[in-house]
Write an enzyme that holds these catalytic residues in place. Structure first.
Site, mmCIF file in Angstrom:
data_model
loop_
_atom_site.group_PDB
_atom_site.id
_atom_site.type_symbol
_atom_site.label_atom_id
_atom_site.label_comp_id
_atom_site.label_asym_id
_atom_site.label_seq_id
_atom_site.Cartn_x
_atom_site.Cartn_y
_atom_site.Cartn_z
ATOM 1 N N HIS A 197 43.224 44.701 40.309
ATOM 2 C CA HIS A 197 43.567 44.095 41.587
ATOM 3 C C HIS A 197 42.788 44.751 42.732
ATOM 4 C CE1 HIS A 197 47.717 43.185 39.572
ATOM 5 N NE2 HIS A 197 46.799 42.295 39.236
HETATM 6 C C1 LIG Z 1 41.121 40.980 33.604
HETATM 7 C C2 LIG Z 1 41.949 40.602 34.799
HETATM 8 C C3 LIG Z 1 43.324 40.398 34.647
HETATM 9 C C4 LIG Z 1 44.106 40.053 35.751
HETATM 10 N N1 LIG Z 1 45.418 39.703 35.566
HETATM 11 C C5 LIG Z 1 46.099 39.148 36.594
HETATM 12 C C6 LIG Z 1 47.363 38.563 36.396
HETATM 13 O O1 LIG Z 1 47.876 38.498 35.273
HETATM 14 N N2 LIG Z 1 48.014 38.033 37.466
HETATM 15 C C7 LIG Z 1 47.471 38.063 38.722
HETATM 16 O O2 LIG Z 1 48.122 37.589 39.654
HETATM 17 N N3 LIG Z 1 46.261 38.604 38.935
HETATM 18 C C8 LIG Z 1 45.548 39.104 37.901
HETATM 19 N N4 LIG Z 1 44.290 39.572 38.110
HETATM 20 C C9 LIG Z 1 43.775 39.610 39.479
HETATM 21 C C10 LIG Z 1 43.380 38.260 40.071
HETATM 22 O O3 LIG Z 1 42.874 37.407 39.079
HETATM 23 C C11 LIG Z 1 42.364 38.501 41.189
HETATM 24 O O4 LIG Z 1 42.979 39.283 42.200
HETATM 25 C C12 LIG Z 1 41.847 37.238 41.832
HETATM 26 O O5 LIG Z 1 41.299 36.375 40.869
HETATM 27 C C13 LIG Z 1 40.779 37.605 42.859
HETATM 28 O O6 LIG Z 1 40.331 36.437 43.478
HETATM 29 P P1 LIG Z 1 39.040 36.458 44.426
HETATM 30 O O7 LIG Z 1 38.848 35.064 44.889
HETATM 31 O O8 LIG Z 1 39.200 37.526 45.430
HETATM 32 O O9 LIG Z 1 37.845 36.908 43.487
HETATM 33 P P2 LIG Z 1 37.373 36.287 42.097
HETATM 34 O O10 LIG Z 1 38.410 35.400 41.541
HETATM 35 O O11 LIG Z 1 36.889 37.428 41.297
HETATM 36 O O12 LIG Z 1 36.170 35.338 42.493
HETATM 37 C C14 LIG Z 1 34.901 35.769 42.893
HETATM 38 C C15 LIG Z 1 33.888 34.782 42.333
HETATM 39 O O13 LIG Z 1 32.668 34.961 43.017
HETATM 40 C C16 LIG Z 1 31.598 34.930 42.081
HETATM 41 N N5 LIG Z 1 30.513 35.700 42.686
HETATM 42 C C17 LIG Z 1 30.469 37.032 42.891
HETATM 43 N N6 LIG Z 1 29.323 37.369 43.516
HETATM 44 C C18 LIG Z 1 28.645 36.216 43.714
HETATM 45 C C19 LIG Z 1 27.387 35.912 44.316
HETATM 46 N N7 LIG Z 1 26.619 36.876 44.859
HETATM 47 N N8 LIG Z 1 26.981 34.616 44.348
HETATM 48 C C20 LIG Z 1 27.762 33.624 43.805
HETATM 49 N N9 LIG Z 1 28.959 33.880 43.221
HETATM 50 C C21 LIG Z 1 29.393 35.152 43.185
HETATM 51 C C22 LIG Z 1 32.195 35.568 40.852
HETATM 52 O O14 LIG Z 1 31.455 35.273 39.699
HETATM 53 C C23 LIG Z 1 33.604 35.000 40.851
HETATM 54 O O15 LIG Z 1 33.678 33.780 40.163
HETATM 55 C C24 LIG Z 1 43.497 39.944 37.034
HETATM 56 C C25 LIG Z 1 42.130 40.158 37.196
HETATM 57 C C26 LIG Z 1 41.354 40.472 36.082
HETATM 58 C C27 LIG Z 1 39.876 40.679 36.280
#
Ligand SMILES: Cc1cc2nc3c(=O)[nH]c(=O)nc-3n(C[C@H](O)[C@H](O)[C@H](O)COP(=O)(O)OP(=O)(O)OC[C@H]3O[C@@H](n4cnc5c(N)ncnc54)[C@H](O)[C@@H]3O)c2cc1C
Length: 538
Positions: free
Chosen positions: A473
């Site tokens: 997280h």
């Molecule tokens: C293994 C794992 C298990 C988890 N388990 C849970 C759970 O059970 N329950 C829960 O609530 N949360 C869980 N989480 C946490 C939750 O999924 C994350 O907090 C949430 O997905 C984050 O969202 P975000 O939009 O901030 O980033 P992300 O969802 O990580 O999205 C970022 C996206 O941007 C893309 N990206 C990055 N850099 C670039 C770039 N330069 N150009 C283009 N694209 C790019 C990435 O590939 C990715 O697809 C887990 C996370 C992980 C990794």
């Protein structure tokens, strides 16, 4: 081929990016481009809840970052920092636990001066985000894009965990996201009819046929393009070629808590000395970029089992799962329709606390190192992980070089604050009290970790550090606020620049007390309202 000109360019098709892509393209008035560095999310492994472990080994769908190694943590090995790299981002590879956090988390954000971010402000967005299979009420939605379902439990050990918690004196709850978070119980999950409901499934797929939305995969943003202080577009690398896309209204960074600050720094936005150290010419001095990194640091009690009805990754154990594979293939039911962790809890290490300060994840298997320790997992046992919900230590994300394809440097700075050590040790003690309760009497074998010799706080902490892990997280690296270390204001606009916002887990000023997927989708729901003109708001 993407067009080269849009109103909004969203960088990152993860939990936040998919929400934005849907909401900003809904009226049909705006040309929206969603850029995703990873591939499409079409593999059935993503939709299969029980395939979680696969993604811990997959360079295709996971950025597979590592933290900086510390001599006293995991015997000097780096801690694994997985991050989703496909449409859906983290929500495509996560454990699907659906949690919102505690109301005090959001009220704290508001008390820091962030208008409109208190719990009562965000509750309507949480309700808008979900369709809860139990139906709607004052806390839950019944018509949102993300389907939230109850646990389908196939392991007797999970029931024993709940019985043991009750015997140890802890309250049992059937809703961590209702009036009161505290207690032990079964989680709810972002799973619909046996299939993962990621942000891509819930938000993006229904919007993909819109003519004003382009979704471009395998497109890694390498730089934000500026004219003066105005963000005007994004440079991307796609199929080995560099292209430029123009944003007439705004560039929205949703690349996650490691990659959003990385992209800002690559684009010359950050602390002057950090940029200079990485050989990057500054565009705008913003000292908070990459700072304030927070994670849910966790460790575990690992207990051998006298019985063999948990999960084992041994040959015999896997063969025993074969009927469940067929059952899943034909009916989408059976063990593969469920997450790796099903029961858990939110507990207070001291009764005078306003909110629970540790979260538990119970697993009917021996689980360590993000499920990558297959040798351990081949043996019969169960685990309960405890994490520090509101860590006081702060880490940072920096760059080693101006190369956009190099990983960011991640310093989690574990246990910088003594209270984090204390909370983790108390969390492990709480777990031990549950696993020692009579409900486990016919299962309980030897304790592998922290181990019977670990009795004092110092001994427990030392063993906890050897098995230290994360709940994945990361947050806070582009924090919202108005102090000099804040990166975005309370409308998520990057301070001192124009036409540029950050919308993802990075903006949390303080990490919320729970899993972060739902909170991030809600941040994006609110951001979409802030971005759109008032007459277009829902
Ligand atoms: C293994 C794992 C298990 C988890 N388990 C849970 C759970 O059970 N329950 C829960 O609530 N949360 C869980 N989480 C946490 C939750 O999924 C994350 O907090 C949430 O997905 C984050 O969202 P975000 O939009 O901030 O980033 P992300 O969802 O990580 O999205 C970022 C996206 O941007 C893309 N990206 C990055 N850099 C670039 C770039 N330069 N150009 C283009 N694209 C790019 C990435 O590939 C990715 O697809 C887990 C996370 C992980 C990794």
């Amino acid at each position: 081929m993407p067009e080269s000109r849009y109103d909004y360019i969203i960088v990152g098709g993860g939990s936040a990016g998919c929400v934005l892509a849907n909401r900003l393209s809904a009226s049909g008035k705006h040309r929206v481009c969603l850029l995703e560095a990873g591939p499409e999310d079409r593999t059935p492994l993503i939709s299969t809840p029980g395939a979680f472990a696969y993604f811990m080994f997959s360079r295709k769908y996971n950025w597979m970052f590592d933290s900086e190694a510390k001599p006293d943590i995991r015997n000097g090995q780096p801690v694994f920092c997985p991050q989703g790299k496909t449409l859906g981002g983290g929500s495509a590879i996560n454990a699907m636990v659906y949690i919102r956090g505690h109301r005090c988390d959001y009220n704290h954000w508001a008390a820091l001066g962030n208008r409109g971010w208190g719990y009562d402000d965000l509750l309507p967005y949480f309700r808008k985000n979900e369709t809860n299979e139990r139906g709607g009420n004052e806390y839950h939605g019944d018509s949102g894009p993300i389907y939230v379902s109850d646990c389908r439990n196939y392991y007797p050990l999970n029931d024993r965990f709940l019985q043991a918690a009750e015997q140890a004196g802890f309250p049992i709850t059937d809703d961590f996201n209702g009036a009161d978070q505290e207690g032990v119980g079964y989680y709810q999950f972002t799973i619909r009819e046996g299939k993962r409901c990621s942000a891509s499934h819930g938000y993006l797929r229904p919007a993909r046929s819109r003519p004003n939305l382009d979704v471009v995969c395998h497109a890694q943003a390498t730089r934000i393009l500026f004219e003066g202080r105005h963000a005007v577009g994004v440079e991307i690398s796609r199929r080995g070629k560099t292209e430029s896309l123009q944003a007439d209204r705004e560039v929205l960074l949703s690349a996650g808590a490691y990659n959003s600050p990385k992209l800002l720094m690559l684009s010359g936005v950050g602390a002057g000395d950090t940029l200079a150290g990485s050989g990057i010419s500054p565009v705008h001095e913003l000292p908070g970029v990459g700072e304030n990194l927070q994670e849910h640091v966790d460790s575990c009690v690992l207990q051998y089992s006298l019985r063999n009805d948990g999960f084992r990754a041994s040959l015999g154990g896997l063969l025993g799962q074969a009927p469940h594979l067929f059952r899943y293939l034909f009916t989408k039911t059976g063990k593969l329709e469920s997450s790796v962790t099903q029961a858990g809890g939110f507990l207070k290490t001291r009764p005078d606390l306003e909110a629970p300060d540790v979260q538990l994840h119970f697993l009917p298997l021996l689980y360590d190192d993000s499920g990558r320790d297959l040798k351990l997992m081949a043996r019969s046992g169960y685990s309960c992980h405890a994490c520090v919900l509101r860590p006081k230590s702060r880490g940072r994300v920096t760059l080693d070089s101006p190369d956009p394809f190099a990983p960011p440097r991640i310093d989690l700075n574990f246990f910088d604050h003594p209270d984090d050590r204390k909370t983790l040790v108390e969390g492990i003690r709480l777990v031990r009290s549950i696993l020692a309760a009579p409900a486990f009497d016919d299962y309980r074998g030897a304790e592998l970790n922290p181990g019977p010799d670990a009795k004092s706080d110092e001994e427990i902490l030392a063993r906890a550090k050897e098995r230290l892990g994360l709940v994945y997280h990361p947050s806070g690296t582009c924090k919202m606020g108005s102090d000099e270390m804040a990166v975005v204001d309370d409308e998520l606009r990057v301070r001192g620049l124009e036409s540029l916002r950050v919308v993802d887990a990075s903006i949390m000023p303080t990490l919320i007390g729970g899993n972060t997927n739902a909170p991030v989708m809600v941040i994006a729901e609110k951001a979409a309202d802030l971005i759109l003109a008032p007459q277009e708001r829902l």
